[in-house]
Design a protein around this motif. Sequence first.
Motif, PDB file in Angstrom:
ATOM      1  N   GLU A 101      -3.286 -21.306  34.259  1.00  0.00           N
ATOM      2  CA  GLU A 101      -3.877 -22.466  33.597  1.00  0.00           C
ATOM      3  C   GLU A 101      -2.799 -23.198  32.808  1.00  0.00           C
ATOM      4  N   ALA A 102      -2.858 -24.516  32.763  1.00  0.00           N
ATOM      5  CA  ALA A 102      -1.912 -25.297  31.969  1.00  0.00           C
ATOM      6  C   ALA A 102      -2.038 -24.927  30.495  1.00  0.00           C
ATOM      7  N   ASP A 103      -0.952 -25.069  29.732  1.00  0.00           N
ATOM      8  CA  ASP A 103      -0.932 -24.673  28.316  1.00  0.00           C
ATOM      9  C   ASP A 103      -1.991 -25.409  27.516  1.00  0.00           C
ATOM     10  N   ARG A 104      -2.720 -24.602  26.722  1.00  0.00           N
ATOM     11  CA  ARG A 104      -3.686 -25.169  25.784  1.00  0.00           C
ATOM     12  C   ARG A 104      -3.684 -24.317  24.525  1.00  0.00           C
ATOM     13  N   ASP A 105      -4.005 -24.915  23.416  1.00  0.00           N
ATOM     14  CA  ASP A 105      -4.110 -24.179  22.154  1.00  0.00           C
ATOM     15  C   ASP A 105      -5.479 -23.522  22.102  1.00  0.00           C
TER      16      ASP A 105
END
Length: 564
Positions: free
Chosen positions: A238-242
């Motif tokens: 998954e793409a980076d997320r906080d």
Amino acid sequence: MNNVLVIDDEPIILEALYNTLLRMEEHELFVWKASSAIEGIEIMRSNRIDILMTDVRMPGMSGLELVGLVRKQWERCKIIILSGYSDYEYLQSALQQNVFDYLLKPIDEEVIVETLTRVIAEIETIMLEQDLMTKAENQLQKAQSLLHKDFSEKLFSGELLTQGLIDESIDMLQIPIRRDQDVIVVVGRTDRWPTGYLLKEKLLMHYAINNIVKEYLDSVCRIVTFIENGYMVWLIQEADRDSGENRQEQDLITLHWYIGEVLDKIQQSIRHYLRLPVSLLLSKPNIGWLSIAHTFKEMCAWLQRGIGLEEEIIFIEQIDELKPSYEGRDHSPIDIKRSMNHLLNLLESGNLTSFQKELADFFRSMQGVVFLEYPLQLEIYAHLSGMFLSYINNRKISAFIEDELEMRYLSNYSLFAQWSEMEAYFLRLAVYFHSLAQGENKSQKQEIVDEIDAYIVESFSSEYISLTHLAKTFHLSTSYLSRLYHSEKGISLTERMKQLRMTRAKELLLVEGKKIQEVALELGFYNVPYFSKFFKKNIGITPQEYKQNHGIAMGEVRSVMDNK
């Protein structure tokens, strides 16, 4: 191969030099000749010349003027000056233009050979130094890709056994994927390549397939591509997320669902744009880094087990729960062996049409099974391979098969990505066997050798034929030409031409009024003593002794005829 240009305005000297160079077969020279500097320049405009041998005093343009022109336009060309004049000015001018050597006429053949050998050695040394520098530069450029390749091999084979080693490699190679998150694995296989595809073309198609995959997935995830054992492998996150750990796991599950939804579209796009059938297999959504090797091997095994299916398979997710399904006809070992015996009988009898039909029917029946377990696949392959190997050994035709249809396919099942490929290969073998049995395929090697021999015999009386000339005429390398001739005739090509040369020499020596020097020049010997030495070594007596002995014999014949 080095290209040599010889220039001299004296025809006898030019021909003698030309023939001397042609006899230097071990150096693989390609030789041009010109009778003037102007003619030589025309040759150099359309051909790379590595070595120039030129006379000094010639009409129109002198050899030294030519050297000056060559130095400006072909600086790597090695130059040897030939001159009958030992003036200091000529020598000084030649040395100033950095010529390789300055030879004074008349020149012994041994001196020419020795000088050419030295200049060729210098060219090879320079080329080696240049190659080493070029290779060093290429290695620097390739180092990064080689390290990536090494990483992928170890990752998918399980050699990177600790998370610490994996983390270190990802950081060092700056691979754009997070080492602290699980991955989704997608494995792709090209089911069938178009006939005649080269390795370079296959690699280009792999890049094109990867571009299509990224078109669908790049915007929603991080993705890294590898090529391993002929399979394309994508590691996806998954793409980076906080977000917290639970959120990341949920995102990965959502991403896994999305990938499953678009696999069919990816497959259709590859078929539409690249005209390639591709099978795709999607792993479970939470593959840890230390589990990648096991997952990859398991996915490849399932693709292999599915070899009996039609093309463009898509498997999604529940790999562990997949169980082989035997829908359709059951094939016992006895049934398979009975089919193989029937096929062998048809092959032995030369009934090609029936064999082709029976083999096609057998493969169709095998493909009626959704999954063929790998041991059963191997058993069928072993029966087929053994059948054809027995046929080959019984008829002692392995040499023909090795050239026409590579025998490695009879010993390595993994070379076949699809059963259709295996069926096509065995059909080609059967067709070729039938052709041999009908006598329709005369040995190409024998035909080539017969043509070479006829060419030598026909041409030798008028000119000296070099190995290089023969290789160029018949579009073969000199080494392969020599091996081919020796294997078919039981005598080396050099020995054959030596025999013809000696036969021609004896014929010319018997021509009334013909001098030994004229015979030597006609046979390409620039140096008469060297010709005499060569003649004695092969015949046992000198040319003069041969002429004298023949003269005595002819005198005795005339005396007998006169008495009658």
